[in-house]
Design a protein around this motif. Structure first.
Motif, PDB file in Angstrom:
ATOM      1  N   CYS A  43       0.863  -1.180   0.000  1.00  0.00           N
ATOM      2  CA  CYS A  43       0.000   0.000   0.000  1.00  0.00           C
ATOM      3  C   CYS A  43       0.897   1.227   0.000  1.00  0.00           C
ATOM      4  O   CYS A  43       1.868   1.298   0.746  1.00  0.00           O
ATOM      5  CB  CYS A  43      -0.903   0.035   1.226  1.00  0.00           C
ATOM      6  SG  CYS A  43      -2.233  -1.177   1.185  1.00  0.00           S
ATOM      7  N   ASP A  44       0.583   2.165  -0.870  1.00  0.00           N
ATOM      8  CA  ASP A  44       1.308   3.426  -0.957  1.00  0.00           C
ATOM      9  C   ASP A  44       0.316   4.550  -0.749  1.00  0.00           C
ATOM     10  O   ASP A  44      -0.835   4.459  -1.160  1.00  0.00           O
ATOM     11  CB  ASP A  44       1.951   3.595  -2.341  1.00  0.00           C
ATOM     12  CG  ASP A  44       3.026   2.564  -2.608  1.00  0.00           C
ATOM     13  OD1 ASP A  44       3.804   2.266  -1.687  1.00  0.00           O
ATOM     14  OD2 ASP A  44       3.074   2.055  -3.746  1.00  0.00           O
ATOM     15  N   GLU A  53      -2.218  -2.800  -3.457  1.00  0.00           N
ATOM     16  CA  GLU A  53      -2.154  -3.925  -4.382  1.00  0.00           C
ATOM     17  C   GLU A  53      -2.107  -5.205  -3.558  1.00  0.00           C
ATOM     18  O   GLU A  53      -1.335  -5.305  -2.618  1.00  0.00           O
ATOM     19  CB  GLU A  53      -0.900  -3.847  -5.241  1.00  0.00           C
ATOM     20  CG  GLU A  53      -0.833  -2.627  -6.113  1.00  0.00           C
ATOM     21  CD  GLU A  53       0.486  -2.550  -6.853  1.00  0.00           C
ATOM     22  OE1 GLU A  53       0.709  -3.409  -7.733  1.00  0.00           O
ATOM     23  OE2 GLU A  53       1.276  -1.658  -6.535  1.00  0.00           O
ATOM     24  N   LEU A  54      -2.952  -6.150  -3.915  1.00  0.00           N
ATOM     25  CA  LEU A  54      -2.977  -7.461  -3.271  1.00  0.00           C
ATOM     26  C   LEU A  54      -2.886  -8.511  -4.367  1.00  0.00           C
ATOM     27  O   LEU A  54      -3.567  -8.395  -5.391  1.00  0.00           O
ATOM     28  CB  LEU A  54      -4.292  -7.677  -2.519  1.00  0.00           C
ATOM     29  CG  LEU A  54      -4.697  -6.672  -1.460  1.00  0.00           C
ATOM     30  CD1 LEU A  54      -6.096  -7.015  -0.948  1.00  0.00           C
ATOM     31  CD2 LEU A  54      -3.706  -6.669  -0.321  1.00  0.00           C
ATOM     32  N   ILE A  55      -2.089  -9.526  -4.157  1.00  0.00           N
ATOM     33  CA  ILE A  55      -2.010 -10.642  -5.100  1.00  0.00           C
ATOM     34  C   ILE A  55      -1.971 -11.924  -4.294  1.00  0.00           C
ATOM     35  O   ILE A  55      -1.256 -12.025  -3.307  1.00  0.00           O
ATOM     36  CB  ILE A  55      -0.738 -10.578  -5.962  1.00  0.00           C
ATOM     37  CG1 ILE A  55      -0.759  -9.334  -6.826  1.00  0.00           C
ATOM     38  CG2 ILE A  55      -0.615 -11.822  -6.837  1.00  0.00           C
ATOM     39  CD1 ILE A  55       0.514  -9.127  -7.601  1.00  0.00           C
ATOM     40  N   TYR A  56      -2.773 -12.885  -4.723  1.00  0.00           N
ATOM     41  CA  TYR A  56      -2.679 -14.223  -4.144  1.00  0.00           C
ATOM     42  C   TYR A  56      -2.252 -15.160  -5.251  1.00  0.00           C
ATOM     43  O   TYR A  56      -2.853 -15.191  -6.321  1.00  0.00           O
ATOM     44  CB  TYR A  56      -4.006 -14.699  -3.537  1.00  0.00           C
ATOM     45  CG  TYR A  56      -3.759 -15.923  -2.709  1.00  0.00           C
ATOM     46  CD1 TYR A  56      -3.356 -15.793  -1.383  1.00  0.00           C
ATOM     47  CD2 TYR A  56      -3.847 -17.189  -3.256  1.00  0.00           C
ATOM     48  CE1 TYR A  56      -3.069 -16.916  -0.624  1.00  0.00           C
ATOM     49  CE2 TYR A  56      -3.559 -18.305  -2.496  1.00  0.00           C
ATOM     50  CZ  TYR A  56      -3.171 -18.169  -1.184  1.00  0.00           C
ATOM     51  OH  TYR A  56      -2.876 -19.271  -0.437  1.00  0.00           O
ATOM     52  N   SER A  72      -8.201   1.803  -4.522  1.00  0.00           N
ATOM     53  CA  SER A  72      -8.065   3.061  -3.797  1.00  0.00           C
ATOM     54  C   SER A  72      -9.488   3.503  -3.497  1.00  0.00           C
ATOM     55  O   SER A  72     -10.436   2.775  -3.778  1.00  0.00           O
ATOM     56  CB  SER A  72      -7.332   4.100  -4.646  1.00  0.00           C
ATOM     57  OG  SER A  72      -8.197   4.658  -5.611  1.00  0.00           O
ATOM     58  N   SER A  73      -9.643   4.701  -2.997  1.00  0.00           N
ATOM     59  CA  SER A  73     -11.002   5.184  -2.743  1.00  0.00           C
ATOM     60  C   SER A  73     -11.728   5.495  -4.048  1.00  0.00           C
ATOM     61  O   SER A  73     -12.941   5.601  -4.073  1.00  0.00           O
ATOM     62  CB  SER A  73     -10.963   6.433  -1.855  1.00  0.00           C
ATOM     63  OG  SER A  73     -10.173   7.438  -2.478  1.00  0.00           O
ATOM     64  N   ALA A 151       9.812  -0.977  -5.091  1.00  0.00           N
ATOM     65  CA  ALA A 151       9.902  -1.799  -3.890  1.00  0.00           C
ATOM     66  C   ALA A 151       9.353  -3.199  -4.104  1.00  0.00           C
ATOM     67  O   ALA A 151       9.780  -4.137  -3.475  1.00  0.00           O
ATOM     68  CB  ALA A 151       9.165  -1.124  -2.736  1.00  0.00           C
ATOM     69  N   GLY A 152       8.418  -3.368  -5.005  1.00  0.00           N
ATOM     70  CA  GLY A 152       7.784  -4.669  -5.186  1.00  0.00           C
ATOM     71  C   GLY A 152       6.757  -4.909  -4.098  1.00  0.00           C
ATOM     72  O   GLY A 152       6.418  -4.028  -3.322  1.00  0.00           O
TER      73      GLY A 152
END
Length: 181
Positions: A43-44, A53-56, A72-73, A151-152
């Motif tokens: 999260c930035d 960003e979320l990844i599974y 985001s909002s 940063a990844g």
């Protein structure tokens, strides 16, 4: 800057069909976990607006399947992808979803496809594990030198990370890792 414009975020997969099963088992069988397995996130704060960003990702042998979400909002994008792993690198083959990229088609079987293109889009993106983070490149090979520039995504230690995704996504991951996407 989005790590994967084609995906609209960062990505990878092997999930049980039931959210109550541990991610290391599918229908009671123990599954060999690959290097890309698990949840990845970042999260930035972009000018006062949190962008997450979320990844599974699940991996069985060289087969990698993933679901990614960026939000985001102001927006929320969701994508699915299939990749082939070689060591600490994975080459994405195809992607679908609600990405911010104009060349991403809606996923087959999605319930809300109202006249939009449905199917898979070929991908040139690649992923790498660098310094414990998941990094990507939209075109061609990604090297760990790029990890200094971006940063990844960090690996999540949250056992319930998969709960961030829909039942449809969990079911798709289970069928994808079995070779039936």
């Amino acid at each position: 800057m989005k790590p994967l414009a084609v995906l609209s975020l960062f990505a990878l997969a092997l999930l049980p069909a039931s959210p109550s099963l541990p991610a290391s088992s599918l229908h009671g069988a123990t599954v060999d976990r690959g290097a890309f397995n698990g949840g990845w996130s970042r999260c930035d704060d972009d000018t006062g607006v949190a962008v997450c960003e979320l990844i599974y990702v699940e991996q069985r042998g060289t087969r990698v399947c993933g679901v990614s979400e960026e939000s985001s909002s102001n927006y929320q994008y969701r994508d699915r992808f299939v990749a082939t792993a070689t060591g600490d690198r994975a080459k994405l083959e195809k992607v679908c979803g609600e990405g911010g990229s104009a060349d991403t088609s809606k996923c087959p079987g999605d319930s809300d496809v109202s006249g939009e293109a449905i199917g898979w889009t070929k991908s040139e993106a690649s992923l790498a594990l660098c310094n414990g983070r998941l990094v990507s490149n939209n075109t061609g090979e990604v090297g760990c030198g790029i990890a200094r520039e971006r940063a990844g995504l960090n690996r999540s230690s949250d056992a319930g990370f998969i709960d961030n995704f829909s039942v449809e996504d969990k079911q798709w991951l289970a069928s994808c890792i079995a070779g039936q996407e």
